[in-house]
Write an enzyme that holds these catalytic residues in place. Structure first.
Site, PDB file in Angstrom:
ATOM      1  N   ILE A 100      -1.782  -3.265  -6.550  1.00 49.68           N
ATOM      2  CA  ILE A 100      -0.342  -3.750  -5.956  1.00 49.68           C
ATOM      3  C   ILE A 100       0.472  -4.225  -7.277  1.00 49.68           C
ATOM      4  CG2 ILE A 100      -1.158  -5.927  -5.283  1.00 49.68           C
ATOM      5  CD1 ILE A 100       0.798  -5.921  -3.030  1.00 49.68           C
ATOM      6  N   SER A 101       1.758  -3.771  -7.198  1.00 51.67           N
ATOM      7  CA  SER A 101       2.451  -4.016  -8.615  1.00 51.67           C
ATOM      8  C   SER A 101       2.833  -5.311  -8.575  1.00 51.67           C
ATOM      9  CB  SER A 101       3.764  -3.029  -8.694  1.00 51.67           C
ATOM     10  OG  SER A 101       3.330  -1.688  -8.710  1.00 51.67           O
ATOM     11  N   GLN A 102       3.158  -5.950  -9.631  1.00 55.34           N
ATOM     12  CA  GLN A 102       3.711  -7.174  -9.992  1.00 55.34           C
ATOM     13  C   GLN A 102       4.853  -7.397  -9.201  1.00 55.34           C
ATOM     14  OE1 GLN A 102       4.376  -8.027 -14.270  1.00 55.34           O
ATOM     15  NE2 GLN A 102       5.518 -10.170 -13.810  1.00 55.34           N
TER      16      GLN A 102
END
Length: 215
Positions: free
Chosen positions: A64-66
């Site tokens: 899950i992206s920053q």
């Protein structure tokens, strides 16, 4: 289903403050990040860290992206309510949810079947209704083209021509380009007319690799 509590809302407000400090000024993006319960998109073992500005592992060896990266890409798209956006790499569903909260019509494609099935169910449970497809992101979604913007949430070795072809004139493609294991450069490519595009580079990032049917 885990709950979303006032404590979580407080943590989201803190995250929004962090994003502002890092230079995100788009109010629609910040408001959306302040609404999406990110802790529900990560494994329960990471829940207490969900509102830190960092990436976490999810199913199928993806991440899950920053939050900063999600906000940065969402801002670069230059879209508003009612615009059509194609997302390449549904992943956890967090980016799609942020765009939905911005009032965008989201079309999203995911290559990993395990991830696709899980995320489709999660988004439905949370009341988000993007158009989801299981398939090869390199091919995009020509059935629904053209799009006002396209966002790629995985590292591509080059810019897929199929995605450029699915942009409206004036539309933007936001994509991290570079080899796996290296830093990628964030490109924002704008379609100027039927045959020409302009390109701008917006810093260095790290993403998991973009997969195709060949892999």
């Amino acid at each position: 289903m885990r709950k979303d509590t006032p404590k979580h809302q407080g943590l989201r407000n803190q995250l929004v403050s962090i994003l502002k400090e890092k230079g995100i000024e788009n109010e629609a993006v910040l408001e959306a990040v302040g609404k999406v319960p990110r802790h529900l998109y990560v494994d329960s073992s990471f829940e207490q860290f969900a509102y830190k500005d960092q990436a976490f592992p999810i199913r199928a060896n993806q991440t899950i992206s920053q939050p900063y990266t999600v906000a940065f890409q969402s801002d670069l798209l230059g879209v508003g309510e009612g615009d059509k956006v194609l997302e390449i790499g549904t992943g956890s569903g967090y980016q799609a949810a942020v765009l939905c909260e911005m009032g965008v019509k989201v079309y999203s494609i995911e290559r990993q079947k395990e991830l696709f099935d899980h995320t489709r169910e999660l988004l439905q449970q949370l009341g988000y209704r993007p158009t989801l497809k299981f398939g090869d992101g390199y091919k995009g979604m020509p059935t629904y083209a053209p799009f006002d913007a396209i966002v790629v949430t995985a590292a591509a070795p080059n810019v897929p021509n199929a995605l450029l072809a699915q942009l409206k004139v004036g539309g933007r493609l936001v994509i991290p380009v570079g080899e796996v294991g290296e830093v990628q450069r964030m490109y924002c490519i704008t379609r100027k007319d039927e045959k020409s595009f302009s390109r701008a580079v917006h810093g260095d990032f790290r993403f998991v690799p973009m997969l195709s049917d060949k892999e």
